[in-house]
Design a protein around this motif. Structure first.
Motif, PDB file in Angstrom:
ATOM      1  N   ASN A 108       2.741  10.893   4.336  1.00 60.16           N
ATOM      2  CA  ASN A 108       1.500  10.692   4.966  1.00 60.16           C
ATOM      3  C   ASN A 108       1.179  10.970   6.583  1.00 60.16           C
ATOM      4  N   ASN A 122      -1.775   0.553  15.829  1.00 58.51           N
ATOM      5  CA  ASN A 122      -1.093   1.238  14.972  1.00 58.51           C
ATOM      6  C   ASN A 122      -1.732   2.480  14.805  1.00 58.51           C
ATOM      7  N   LEU A 138      -1.283   5.164   8.585  1.00 63.25           N
ATOM      8  CA  LEU A 138      -0.985   6.722   8.200  1.00 63.25           C
ATOM      9  C   LEU A 138      -1.329   6.752   6.499  1.00 63.25           C
ATOM     10  N   PRO A 160       2.869   1.693  11.984  1.00 66.59           N
ATOM     11  CA  PRO A 160       1.901   2.808  11.851  1.00 66.59           C
ATOM     12  C   PRO A 160       1.844   3.162  10.507  1.00 66.59           C
ATOM     13  N   ALA A 161       3.117   3.117   9.819  1.00 65.08           N
ATOM     14  CA  ALA A 161       3.069   3.604   8.486  1.00 65.08           C
ATOM     15  C   ALA A 161       1.838   3.141   7.458  1.00 65.08           C
ATOM     16  N   GLN A 162       1.244   1.995   7.856  1.00 63.52           N
ATOM     17  CA  GLN A 162       0.017   1.660   7.210  1.00 63.52           C
ATOM     18  C   GLN A 162      -0.996   2.276   7.633  1.00 63.52           C
ATOM     19  N   ALA A 171       0.084   5.957  15.030  1.00 64.50           N
ATOM     20  CA  ALA A 171       0.123   6.988  14.188  1.00 64.50           C
ATOM     21  C   ALA A 171      -0.357   8.663  14.393  1.00 64.50           C
TER      22      ALA A 171
END
Lengths: 461, 820
Positions: free
Chosen positions: A214, A253, B740, B736-738, A257
């Motif tokens: 992602n 976040n 993304l 952060p993966a959330q 990201a």
């Protein structure tokens, strides 16, 4: 809030508000802040980070680092010791190694013809010849070696270390797996954070785009526009609810990201590497899988330069070879796997040394178990968890050879080592006391080393 | 205080981090005390409470000097109720209708109407089944090497959906889970629901080709007992595998008592719809009887002889000529053929499957026995049928080590001795199963392929040591007019709905294992019964496994844990945190209850007023004033909101986020139940599952395949737990993966595009379409500022891609994934 709510990395609210004030629009310029202070080690660490070369399938110690002349003497004869249950129960006579061995470097490290490049790095290597694993089953053995326990659900060593020491790079995850394509048996769980917060699970870098799950390379104008829009709407929403920490963390976040997306193209861009470096790692090697692993090793160095804590490499899918799992056709199996990794690993060690990175990077060559001194079928070896080899190099370890197996290489004999011992030593090198590094979960405190493990002091520099 | 004496005498090794602390007295621990009869407390603000629960909570708030929060806006309450009860967002029309109802009839009546409607929705069962799947570590694969699929597990998942939708009383639900095989069938659409519930016993992880089956069973058992203890009792019983529990009253003897019950409950390769199959079998039988009545039976021939066994060590485990042998469990459609029936039926005496129809399945299981011989010899005939030997309950039967434990019967018309070598497992426990249908070539642990040509004839099962037996040379049966079968009736036979359940044997007490090591049995045997600490509750198992008695001990009125644990789970899912925050651990290391009196009150009410019906409890909780409070920041004096003086803001669960994306973009396929949808993955290697579509066929997330080694990545990122052990209280991470995933995951992008394309092609003014999208996603109309923002993001002359960007922006708004 519940105790298992976390954010990554550990942001203070004040830091967040400062950052929020800059606005998301500043992101593309990526003005970096001081990294959040990593959680502290228990004592002065020798290593800041680990490169974990995971040799999935079970490297035969008898054909790589632990020569046994007795096997040549007894070639073709029945194996003289009691044989424990094996995975395939198809045990044949004694099988000598088809490779010859020689001694290298000042320590006189013995290496087989499988690793001609690695033998030129002999004086970096601290070889442990008396490793044991409680299980002869791949998945269980992999869980043991990576998580210190035989079933899924415990945190990976990389997760423990990242959790303990924090992330030293704001833009990249602390624990990265450079996936060669062959996920070890047992699957992703081997590299997961188990009951530790999910932020300390491994992030996988794949061969194919997108390299990180992602993560798009860079920040397209449309996405930048979207992020600015979101920042406005989310700030209003957060204000409406009184700026709850969870919402503000979720907003932050997006900033992280975006920074990750901005950092990734630079990480993956190998065009700045010199022709000599590319050549040395094997990026132009004739064997395709050597080229694959060379890229992984080079990326490992680039991640080490960026101070990523734990960098694990899995094996490429070599053609038709079931990883190092040489149940039959040992010669082709181990030959091709060694051809895949030998040159890149040697180049990695030399490159890290030359750049001064080996002073604070620990390189580990690990596998779940060794292989039997007797055949499986006619030309293979079955799993042997009772004695096998792995090695470390770099920060804090003393080059040389430690421990031994018996004259047949069947069982660890001198100074047998458990995986807990090995993990205790690994943590020690990173400045962590394996008895102090605990996490409370499901009613008790857990450790990477469960309730055992002794530091192998003799291998410390 | 016998327990503590025993504990001190046992000698201990202390586990990490526990230190050499003093051991608390269990008698003083709240969770082990009887559920008390509590009276509803007096409160100062008499106008506030709507229910007794409110009074308990308000009394605490008043004592702490905390005023309750004002009521939330009706629109917010509507969205909240939808997510809690159905896991899905409301449509704009539903929000508007609720707001109108509030205006017209007042909040109390309007909310009651809304909640009743949602409790009756089929999506209610889906969402609450999903919660329970965390509790029983549901998975469609065994994990470890090869991740053997557990096909048919989805039938258990669908059972859960039906159970919640039907508001099954909790005692029935629990009894079915523990001992559904021992209950009278509970038929719903001719499916035995009670038996389906027992599938959860098989959902744990298992290892491919372990070299030591006894050790392997000990590991599997630890997980099963862990799940049993946490799911139903909120106790960490498996801590007592190697030593008595350090803090809670669970001894090693207790652990091995449960071990014996479970070890003595072997698999049952069964199917749910036997009633439907038997209905057709009855018709076939009637057809056959009618035929046979018109043909007078001939004189029977002699019983065909078996080899002489003098001088050989032979144990006859089963002789099937005539009647079922003792201890064998037989399911499905079989005929026992005594000599007098041999000629009319045209087959030699024995047990037969396939005489009425070869499509009707059968399954047999031997009594459990300890292996003392070198061979199992089975005299059988037939085709498309299997013999499997199950040692130490190990089901992953495959080469290299265990391939010989599975034998196909493929000799139609010819009797053969099938020899299975088991000498290397002497001393270990085993059952033999025979079933019609072939096992699938895949590594599936259930893996039976029903065949239209299955036939099985079984004469003898012997345990032997000596040389192989000669093949029987029996005289052929004389000609005689025989029932030809009935293809018309046969065509009515439905497919067997197969799954893996459990069964009962004449079980045994296992020895306590020193430090949990199955190779170090102590002399002390653990009688199969419930925990020793509660002597009033446990009745030792008279015969059989003891699961029936276990269910009764757990359900006994005086069991202080069972209903507290269950009610607390409901509370947890409604308010985001249980009265006991550690939903799976009520022991000394669990968190103490914030409102013990309220918990006990609800338990009593559950027993006495609600007759153990879940929906009544949920209704009570959702109609409380407590639940209506606005999600304001917690007061400074109670930053963790322990006293619930505001509604706790919370992020949606992983499944709700994915399901909401499907729902608001009008792509959700609301079909209920069915086989799991494969998930997309990029893993290469041996025996990976089929790669699924990015959109998961637009089905709700609980229908996505849940293989242990192939987690659905989007859901994993949002904290869907790996199915290792009971996880009633999910982690809520914020990583952060959330971000993304919501920005870039192919599933999200795909849904945004589809929604964008649809809206782009829809009629109406741009502003109206934007407003509708906003309302669909967030459950409220956009403000003027928001409208302007969206309009700016959309840009001039918007194309489908620009509309997709709007969709993406809505999915990424924090408001989309938070309930407040």
């Amino acid at each position: 809030m519940s105790t298992n709510t976390t954010s990554f990395p550990p942001w203070s609210r004040r830091t967040f508000l400062q950052r929020a004030a800059l606005g998301i629009g500043g992101l593309a310029g990526l003005a970096l802040q001081t990294p959040p202070a990593p959680a502290s080690a228990h004592f002065r660490p020798r290593a800041r980070r680990v490169i974990w070369l995971y040799m999935d399938g079970g490297v035969s110690h008898l054909d790589s680092f632990d020569p046994k002349p007795r096997l040549t003497e007894l070639a073709g004869k029945p194996f003289p010791l009691k044989i424990e249950a094996t995975q395939f129960d198809n045990n044949g006579p004694v099988l000598p190694s088809p490779w010859s061995f020689a001694q290298y470097g000042q320590t006189g490290l013995t290496v087989s013809g499988l690793f001609p490049h690695l033998s030129t790095c002999a004086d970096e290597i601290c070889l442990l010849r008396s490793m044991t694993n409680p299980s002869p089953v791949h998945a269980v053995g992999n869980f043991w070696m990576n998580t210190g326990w035989g079933v899924a659900g415990r945190p990976s060593a990389g997760s423990w270390i990242s959790y303990a020491l924090g992330s030293a790079n704001q833009n990249l995850p602390a624990f990265v797996v450079l996936n060669g394509g062959l996920l070890p048996v047992g699957g992703m769980e081997i590299f997961k954070s188990g009951f530790l917060p999910a932020a300390w699970s491994a992030s996988f870098v794949e061969k194919t785009a997108p390299a990180f799950d992602n993560v798009l390379p860079g920040l397209a104008p449309q996405q930048a526009r979207l992020l600015r829009h979101l920042h406005r709407t989310d700030s209003t929403f957060s204000a409406r609810l009184g700026h709850p920490a969870s919402i503000e963390g979720a907003i932050a976040n997006y900033e992280l990201a975006a920074r990750l997306q901005t950092a990734v193209p630079d990480l993956l861009d190998l065009s700045g590497e010199s022709a000599a470096t590319r050549q040395a790692y094997g990026l132009e090697a004739p064997f395709a899988y050597t080229r694959d692993y060379a890229r992984q090793c080079l990326l490992a160095r680039r991640l080490a330069e960026r101070d990523v804590r734990f960098i694990a490499l899995t094996m490429p899918m070599t053609r038709g070879q079931d990883r190092w799992d040489g149940h039959s056709g040992l010669k082709v199996n181990h030959g091709e796997n060694a051809l895949t990794v030998d040159q890149p690993i040697a180049a990695l060690l030399k490159d890290l040394r030359q750049r001064g990175l080996l002073d604070d990077t620990l390189v580990v060559f690990a596998t779940e178990f060794g292989r039997t001194p007797f055949t499986q079928g006619s030309d293979g070896r079955d799993h042997n968890p009772f004695g096998f080899s792995l090695w470390m190099a770099g920060a804090g370890v003393r080059p040389g050879t430690y421990g031994s197996t018996d004259e047949f290489g069947y069982r660890a004999e001198e100074n047998p080592l458990t995986i807990h011992d090995f993990h205790a030593t690994l943590l020690h090198l990173l400045g962590l006391d394996h008895e102090q590094l605990t996490y409370h979960h499901g009613g008790r405190d857990y450790r990477l080393t469960d309730v055992e493990g002794s530091i192998v002091k003799a291998v410390l520099a | 205080m016998k327990f503590w004496m025993a504990l001190l005498l046992m000698g201990t090794s202390l586990m990490a981090g526990w230190g050499r602390a003093e051991r608390p007295d269990p008698a003083g621990h709240w969770a082990y005390l009887p559920v008390s009869a509590v009276t509803v407390p007096e409160v100062r603000d008499k106008a506030w409470p709507r229910s007794a629960v409110d009074a308990f909570l308000l009394a605490k708030m008043e004592a702490e000097g905390l005023p309750p929060a004002p009521d939330a806006e009706p629109g917010d309450l509507c969205r909240r109720a939808f997510f809690v009860l159905t896991g899905l967002p409301p449509q704009p029309e539903q929000v508007l209708a609720f707001e109108q109802a509030v205006a017209k009839t007042g909040m109390d009546a309007a909310l009651a109407g809304l909640v009743d409607g949602l409790l009756a929705s089929q999506h209610f069962g889906e969402t609450w089944a999903q919660h329970w799947m965390d509790v029983v570590r549901y998975a469609d694969g065994k994990g470890s090497e090869y991740d053997y699929p557990i096909s048919g597990a989805w039938r258990y998942r669908d059972y859960l959906v039906r159970a919640w939708n039907a508001d099954l009383p909790y005692d029935q639900f629990l009894r079915e889970h523990l001992s559904g095989d021992l209950l009278p069938p509970r038929l719903v659409e001719q499916r035995n629901e009670a038996l389906l519930a027992t599938n959860w016993w098989h959902l744990g992880e298992a290892v491919n080709s372990p070299v030591d089956l006894a050790q392997d069973e000990a590991e599997r058992m630890e997980n099963t007992i862990d799940t049993l203890g946490k799911a139903f009792q909120g106790l960490t019983i498996s801590c007592a595998r190697c030593h008595d529990h350090k803090l809670d009253p669970v001894s090693m003897r207790d652990y091995y008592a449960l071990y014996g019950m479970i070890a003595g409950s072997p698999l049952r390769r069964t199917w749910a719809n036997d009633a439907a199959l038997q209905a057709v079998a009855d018709e076939l039988r009637a057809s056959r009887s009618a035929f046979e009545a018109s043909h007078s039976p001939p004189a029977p021939g002699p019983l065909p002889s078996l080899p002489a066994t003098e001088g050989q060590r032979v144990r006859v485990l089963g002789d099937f000529a005539g009647k079922p042998p003792a201890g064998w469990l037989v399911e499905g459609t079989v005929d026992f053929i005594p000599p007098e029936n041999a000629i009319p039926r045209g087959v030699q005496p024995g047990l037969w499957s396939g005489l009425l129809s070869r499509k009707l399945p059968a399954w047999l299981r031997s009594p459990a026995f300890t292996i003392e011989h070198n061979y199992i010899d089975i005299l059988a005939t037939g085709e498309e049928s299997m013999i499997q030997v199950i040692i130490d309950n190990y089901l992953l039967i495959k080469e290299p080590l265990y391939g010989a434990l599975k034998v196909e019967i493929k000799s139609p018309g010819t009797w053969r001795w099938h020899r299975i070598p088991v000498g290397r497992w002497k001393g270990q426990r085993c059952v033999i199963e025979l079933h019609t249908g072939k096992t699938l070539p895949s590594r599936d642990v259930l893996g039976v392929e029903d065949k239209a040509s299955s036939q099985l004839g079984l004469r003898a099962v012997w345990l032997t040591d000596g040389p192989a037996w000669p093949a029987p040379a029996w005289d052929p049966l004389p000609a005689f007019p025989r029932w030809p079968g009935d293809p018309t009736l046969e065509a009515k036979i439905p497919a067997a709905e197969r799954f893996l359940g459990i069964s009962e044997t004449e079980a045994w007490d296992v020895a306590v294992m020193k430090r949990g090591d199955p190779h170090k049995p102590l002399t002390q045997k653990a009688a199969r019964r419930y925990l020793d600490y509660f002597p009033a509750l446990h009745q030792p198992a008279a015969s059989g496994s003891g699961r029936r008695e276990l269910a009764e001990a757990i359900l006994a009125k005086d069991n202080p844990l069972t209903l507290r644990v269950y009610i607390n789970r409901l509370w947890h899912y409604v308010f985001g945190r249980g009265i006991v925050a550690t939903t799976d651990n009520f022991g000394h290391l669990g968190t103490p209850p914030s409102h013990p009196a309220a918990l006990d009150f609800l338990v009593r009410q559950f027993q006495e007023k609600h007759h153990l019906r879940t929906k009544a409890v949920l209704r009570e909780l959702l109609l409380s004033r407590l639940w209506r409070q606005a999600a304001l920041p917690p007061p400074p004096s109670d930053p963790d909101n322990k006293w619930l003086s505001v509604f706790p803001l919370r992020r949606l669960g992983a499944e709700s986020i994915r399901d909401s994306i499907l729902a608001v973009s009008d792509n959700l396929d609301p079909t209920l139940g069915g086989p799991p949808v494969p998930v997309p993955h990029e893993i290469i290697g041996e025996l990976v599952p089929p790669n699924g579509p990015v959109d998961g066929q637009c089905r709700r997330s609980l229908y996505l395949e849940r293989r242990r080694n192939f987690p659905q990545r989007f859901l994993a990122i949002f904290d869907r737990p790996p199915p290792q052990a009971t996880k009633g209280n999910r982690d809520i991470t914020n990583v952060p993966a959330q971000a993304l995933a919501l920005l870039n995951d192919p599933f999200v992008i795909d849904q945004a595009r589809r929604w964008g394309v649809r809206v782009s092609g829809a009629p109406g003014p741009v502003e109206e379409r934007l407003g509708r999208m906003h309302f669909q996603a967030l459950g409220r109309p956009a403000t003027g500022e928001e409208k302007a923002d969206l309009r700016a993001l959309l840009g001039d002359d918007p194309q489908a891609d620009d509309w997709a960007l709007i969709a993406l922006s809505l999915f990424n708004q924090k408001e989309f994934i938070y309930v407040h």
